[in-house]
Write a protein that holds these residues in place. Structure first.
Motif, short mmCIF file in Angstrom:
data_model
loop_
_atom_site.label_atom_id
_atom_site.label_comp_id
_atom_site.label_asym_id
_atom_site.label_seq_id
_atom_site.Cartn_x
_atom_site.Cartn_y
_atom_site.Cartn_z
N UNK A 52 0.98 -0.94 0.03
CA UNK A 52 0.53 -0.42 0.18
C UNK A 52 1.09 1.31 0.08
N UNK A 53 2.03 1.46 0.29
CA UNK A 53 2.79 2.36 0.73
C UNK A 53 3.26 3.15 -0.79
N UNK A 60 2.06 5.44 6.44
CA UNK A 60 1.14 4.57 7.11
C UNK A 60 1.08 3.63 8.00
N UNK A 61 1.90 3.98 9.35
CA UNK A 61 1.78 2.80 9.30
C UNK A 61 0.65 1.77 10.08
N UNK A 62 -0.77 1.93 9.25
CA UNK A 62 -1.59 1.06 9.10
C UNK A 62 -1.21 0.64 7.94
N UNK A 63 -0.30 0.79 6.95
CA UNK A 63 -0.48 -0.06 5.76
C UNK A 63 1.02 -0.92 6.07
N UNK A 64 1.54 -0.65 7.33
CA UNK A 64 2.31 -1.68 7.39
C UNK A 64 2.27 -2.88 8.18
N UNK A 65 1.26 -2.35 9.18
CA UNK A 65 0.76 -3.40 9.82
C UNK A 65 -0.72 -3.84 9.56
#
Length: 99
Positions: A52-53, A60-65
Motif C-alpha cells: 500500500x505504501x 502510514x503505520x496502518x499500511x505496514x501493520x
C-alpha cells in the motif's frame, strides 16, 4: 479507407484499427488456440498481498501493520485447487506451479 491500415488510429479513442471490430476478433482467435490454450499463471505472477505504501506513495503505520482484511494468506488457493483449475481449463500441466 481509414481501417485499411493497421497503423491508423481512431482519432477519438486512440485505438488502433487492429484492436477494433473484426480485426480484434481475428487477433484474439489467433491468440487462443483451443489445442494448447495459454495458462495465464505462466505469464502473471501470483500475489499474496500488495504494498500500500507503493500504491499510495505515502508511508502510514496502518499500511505496514495489516489487519485481518489485509492478510490474504488464509484465502490463497491450495495446490490441489490450482491443479484442478489447470485441468478444468485444459491447460498443459505446469512444470512450475505457483506456490
Amino acid at each position: 479507407h481509414k481501417e485499411d491500415s493497421e497503423d491508423e488510429y481512431d482519432c477519438k479513442s486512440g485505438v488502433p484499427a487492429w484492436a477494433r471490430g473484426p480485426q480484434l476478433a481475428a487477433a484474439l482467435e489467433r491468440q487462443f488456440n483451443e489445442q494448447n490454450p495459454i495458462n495465464p499463471d505462466t505469464i502473471f505472477a501470483e500475489f499474496f498481498t500488495c504494498n500500500l505504501q507503493h500504491i499510495f506513495d505515502t508511508k502510514k503505520k496502518r499500511y505496514v501493520t495489516r489487519g485481518s482484511s489485509g492478510n490474504w494468506m488464509q484465502d490463497r488457493l491450495t495446490l490441489p485447487e490450482k491443479l484442478a483449475y489447470q485441468k478444468a481449463m485444459g491447460y498443459a500441466p505446469s512444470a512450475a506451479i505457483p506456490k
